[in-house]
Design an enzyme around this catalytic site. Structure first.
Site, short mmCIF file in Angstrom:
data_model
loop_
_atom_site.label_atom_id
_atom_site.label_comp_id
_atom_site.label_asym_id
_atom_site.label_seq_id
_atom_site.Cartn_x
_atom_site.Cartn_y
_atom_site.Cartn_z
N HIS A 309 2.84 0.72 -1.49
CA HIS A 309 1.79 1.43 -2.25
C HIS A 309 0.88 2.14 -1.26
CE1 HIS A 309 -1.42 2.17 -5.16
NE2 HIS A 309 -0.52 1.93 -6.09
N ASP A 367 5.50 -1.62 -10.53
CA ASP A 367 6.81 -1.23 -11.07
C ASP A 367 7.91 -2.23 -10.79
OD1 ASP A 367 5.72 1.95 -10.10
OD2 ASP A 367 6.05 1.31 -12.17
#
Ligand code: SDX
Length: 433
Positions: A309, A367
């Site tokens: 991320h 996700d």
């Protein structure tokens, strides 16, 4: 309960024989910013920050992320508390209006959303123009932008009443559009929304009800769906939110701006990662294949989808809640020994103990587990990013509203570091080599 930025001293920039004092601003929490708005005028130089890794594009009071600590707050409330104690519609009110609603405010807000869930009957004809095998995200990009062709009474972006109507319409109609994209994809008749169901129940019924039998709401799945929507509602100035803000800065109508956000979210590095993460788990297949896959990641033959991320250099707090949801949904659907869930848990354990991922601070993001959960609920992988877009619509429109209410708002227009040819004269074709 927002705080005006406070001046926290200055930063001195010296460039050649020029020097400029730049104000340093502090917010309510998080990193300070160096206000460089006067820098180009004072020095003739631009800042350079492709990917905006060190750039704050705006002031916002909606969502705060501390990537090192793995903290996510919506208007100050931690995401794990909202996911366990609130509902998606209540979080919508919180993001749009800044506070958790009173009981009467919630009733009025929920009623307003419920009464806008239907679509114009001509709107349904849009879907007929797509091939049945069209990716549902292609349908979403096309149909959401077309909403601006139906709601001329709420396109004046300078009227706060019309801005609010557009926000409610988008939040209310996205589930109906998303369900239609799914039904069209699988060749089943559209199901109309019902006013006696809550947001998540309505959406699941519009997706999975068929005329041949009554649809029975599973409370565990409805609760899980609502929680998944909360987890995806907003996330600071991510790529798709920045797209919505940039589109809105030109004065484009909110429906067009949200369509732009959907287009950006579709990318596999962003919202498309949930679909890619499940495809990755299917490709791995069994825990025995994990070492070979990890070796492929280290050889840069593929990425570990659902990991890493830009901001979180710790565990994404949403991934933690999503993992709990996966457990509950798999139990509720009789799939507790789902082999893909076993692969995901083993893959996470291996990666979190491998120096390659540790030194790069790569952790599961939102996700990584969402695909397993959504698949167990009956959604095909092509619908995963649609569900992300459905949930993120409230974040996009709340960020758009915040920008429209900002008196200092102006059209976004970045500059560049030019490395192309300097001026040269045209050469007729007869004189070219
Ligand atoms: C979302 O911004 C948001 O808030 C987004 C989001 C939201 O709610 O809006 O949180 C939603 O988009 C979550 C992220 C979903 N994407 C994925 O899961 C795709 C896989 N992840 C990567 O593509 C990547 O981690 C990004 C795009 C998410 C972040 O990339 P960055 O910040 O540009 O980091 P980077 O590419 O510079 O990576 C740093 C290093 C690199 O190694 P080196 O070149 O330094 O050796 O880490 C490596 C990268 O190669 N790396 C990965 C990896 N992610 C980064 N290696 C393997 N697998 C990965 N997933």
């Amino acid at each position: 309960m927002t705080e005006a930025p406070k001046t926290a001293g200055t930063a001195t920039l010296t460039l050649g024989d020029k020097s400029v004092e730049l104000p340093v601003l502090s917010g309510s929490t998080g990193p300070d910013v160096v206000d460089i708005r006067k820098m180009y005028g004072a020095t003739g130089a631009f800042t350079f920050d492709p990917g905006f890794t060190s750039t704050a594009s705006c002031e916002s009071a909606l969502t705060y992320i501390d990537g090192d600590e793995g903290i996510l707050l919506h208007r100050g409330y931690p995401i794990d508390q909202l996911a366990s104690k609130s509902t998606f519609v209540e979080v919508c009110h919180l993001l749009l209006h800044g506070e958790l609603p009173s009981a009467s405010e919630f009733e009025s807000f929920e009623r307003s959303v419920t009464m806008h869930t239907m679509l114009h009957s001509q709107f349904d004809r849009f879907f007929e123009g797509f091939r049945r095998d069209a990716h549902p995200m292609a349908i979403m990009v096309g149909t959401v932008g077309a909403l601006s062709a139906f709601y001329h009474d709420s396109l004046d972006i300078h009227d706060p009443v019309q801005r609010n109507i557009s926000a409610i319409r988008l939040i209310a109609k996205m589930p109906t559009i998303a369900a239609r994209a799914y039904k069209y994809h699988v060749g089943q008749p559209f199901v109309s929304p019902r006013n006696d169901l809550n947001y998540a129940e309505n959406f699941l019924r519009m997706c999975f009800a068929v005329p041949a039998e009554d649809y029975v709401i599973d409370p565990a799945l409805a609760r899980a769906m609502d929680r998944i929507l909360i987890l995806h509602a907003d996330h600071e100035q991510n790529a798709s939110t920045s797209t919505v803000r940039l589109a809105g800065s030109s004065g484009a109508n909110p429906f067009a701006c949200i369509a732009a956000g959907i287009a950006c979210l579709w990318g596999p590095s962003h919202g498309g990662a949930n679909e890619e993460a499940l495809n990755m788990l299917k490709e791995i297949g069994t825990p025995e294949n994990i070492p070979d896959f990890i070796a492929g990641v280290k050889d840069r033959r593929h990425k570990l989808m659902g990991f890493g991320h830009r901001v979180y250099k710790n565990y994404d707090p949403r991934a933690r809640v999503m993992k709990e949801s996966a457990d509950e949904v798999l139990a509720a659907t009789g799939r507790i020994n789902d082999p893909l869930f076993q692969v995901a848990k083993e893959l996470e354990k291996v990666a979190l103990n491998d120096e390659y991922f540790i030194e790069r601070k790569l952790f599961p993001n939102v996700d990584f587990y969402s695909g397993i959960t959504l698949s167990a609920m009956g959604f095909p992988t092509t619908m995963f990013t649609v569900l992300f877009a459905l949930a993120r619509t409230v974040g996009w429109i709340a960020q758009w509203q915040e920008m429209m209410e900002d008196p200092s708002q102006k059209i976004g227009r970045p500059r560049q570091l030019y490395t192309g040819p300097t001026e040269r004269d045209y050469v007729p074709i007869s004189q070219r080599g």
